[in-house]
Write a protein that holds these residues in place. Structure first.
Motif, PDB file in Angstrom:
ATOM      1  N   GLN A  39       0.840  -1.203   0.000  1.00 55.57           N
ATOM      2  CA  GLN A  39       0.000   0.000   0.000  1.00 55.57           C
ATOM      3  C   GLN A  39       0.876   1.254   0.000  1.00 55.57           C
ATOM      4  OE1 GLN A  39      -3.476   0.348  -0.287  1.00 55.57           O
ATOM      5  NE2 GLN A  39      -2.761   2.422  -0.663  1.00 55.57           N
ATOM      6  N   GLN A  40       1.944   1.242   0.801  1.00 57.83           N
ATOM      7  CA  GLN A  40       2.856   2.384   0.826  1.00 57.83           C
ATOM      8  C   GLN A  40       3.530   2.579  -0.533  1.00 57.83           C
ATOM      9  OE1 GLN A  40       5.359   1.251   4.149  1.00 57.83           O
ATOM     10  NE2 GLN A  40       4.208   2.536   5.576  1.00 57.83           N
ATOM     11  N   SER A  42       2.312   1.650  -3.389  1.00 60.53           N
ATOM     12  CA  SER A  42       1.254   2.113  -4.286  1.00 60.53           C
ATOM     13  C   SER A  42       1.023   3.609  -4.109  1.00 60.53           C
ATOM     14  CB  SER A  42      -0.029   1.333  -4.006  1.00 60.53           C
ATOM     15  OG  SER A  42      -1.033   1.686  -4.915  1.00 60.53           O
ATOM     16  N   ASP A  43       1.062   4.082  -2.866  1.00 55.40           N
ATOM     17  CA  ASP A  43       0.899   5.513  -2.590  1.00 55.40           C
ATOM     18  C   ASP A  43       2.043   6.334  -3.204  1.00 55.40           C
ATOM     19  OD1 ASP A  43      -1.378   4.895  -1.162  1.00 55.40           O
ATOM     20  OD2 ASP A  43      -0.411   5.067   0.818  1.00 55.40           O
TER      21      ASP A  43
END
Length: 187
Positions: A39-40, A42-43
């Motif tokens: 997720q990080q 992807s951010d």
């Protein structure tokens, strides 16, 4: 999670416009949370391929020696997709990996030759620094006389410490390098 040095490496990779493969290390730890890291990433614009993105993210454990084969396969697949081509007879160019001052050697710069063949005696221009290569060593510390494309080497002879990620090129002599640096610095 994504560490500050990972963010810095991502910035350098993007600036160099190179392909990126991510190795999620320490997956053997009980606190490992690959989804949080993905997720990080992807951010930060690196959407994992298993989330329908285009960045290969490979879980590995150096301690348990797992995922290494998958990582190597991902690197080969990425290299095949971009079809890298280097010309060993072109003028030498590449990137600074790291730079430091070493006792007895002075400024030592680790370079990755990306095109051409670098030789002892060549005059390097790296940002606002320049110098003639006095000595060159391969990754094992063995002295070498030249380094072709895709070869990392440590060289000594620059007049200062360049930044990691700086691009280097070879110029005819130190007088020309000095003139280029003066022009870059302006009046």
């Amino acid at each position: 999670g994504v560490m500050p040095q990972t963010r810095e490496a991502l910035d350098h990779a993007r600036a160099a416009n190179v392909a990126i493969v991510v190795a999620l290390n320490k997956m053997d730890l009980p606190a490992a949370n690959p989804n949080r890291v993905k997720q990080q990433l992807s951010d930060m614009g690196l959407v994992p391929d298993d989330w329908d993105g285009d960045t290969m993210v490979i879980p590995v454990s150096a301690r348990q020696k797992t995922g290494i084969e998958d990582l190597l396969e991902a690197i080969v697949l990425t290299a095949e997709q971009i079809e890298p081509r280097a010309n060993p007879t072109a003028p030498p160019t590449g990137t600074v990996i790291e730079a430091r001052t070493e006792r007895g050697r002075g400024v030592t710069v680790t370079l990755l030759v990306q095109n051409g063949t670098l030789e002892v005696g060549d005059t390097l221009l790296v940002g606002n620094h320049y110098g003639r290569i006095k000595s060159m060593y391969d990754y094992t510390g063995k002295r070498v006389a030249q380094a072709g494309p895709a070869t990392p080497v440590s060289v000594s002879g620059l007049d200062g410490i360049p930044q990691a990620g700086d691009q280097f090129r070879v110029v005819e002599n130190e007088r020309i390098a000095r003139k280029i640096v003066m022009e870059q610095q302006g009046p």
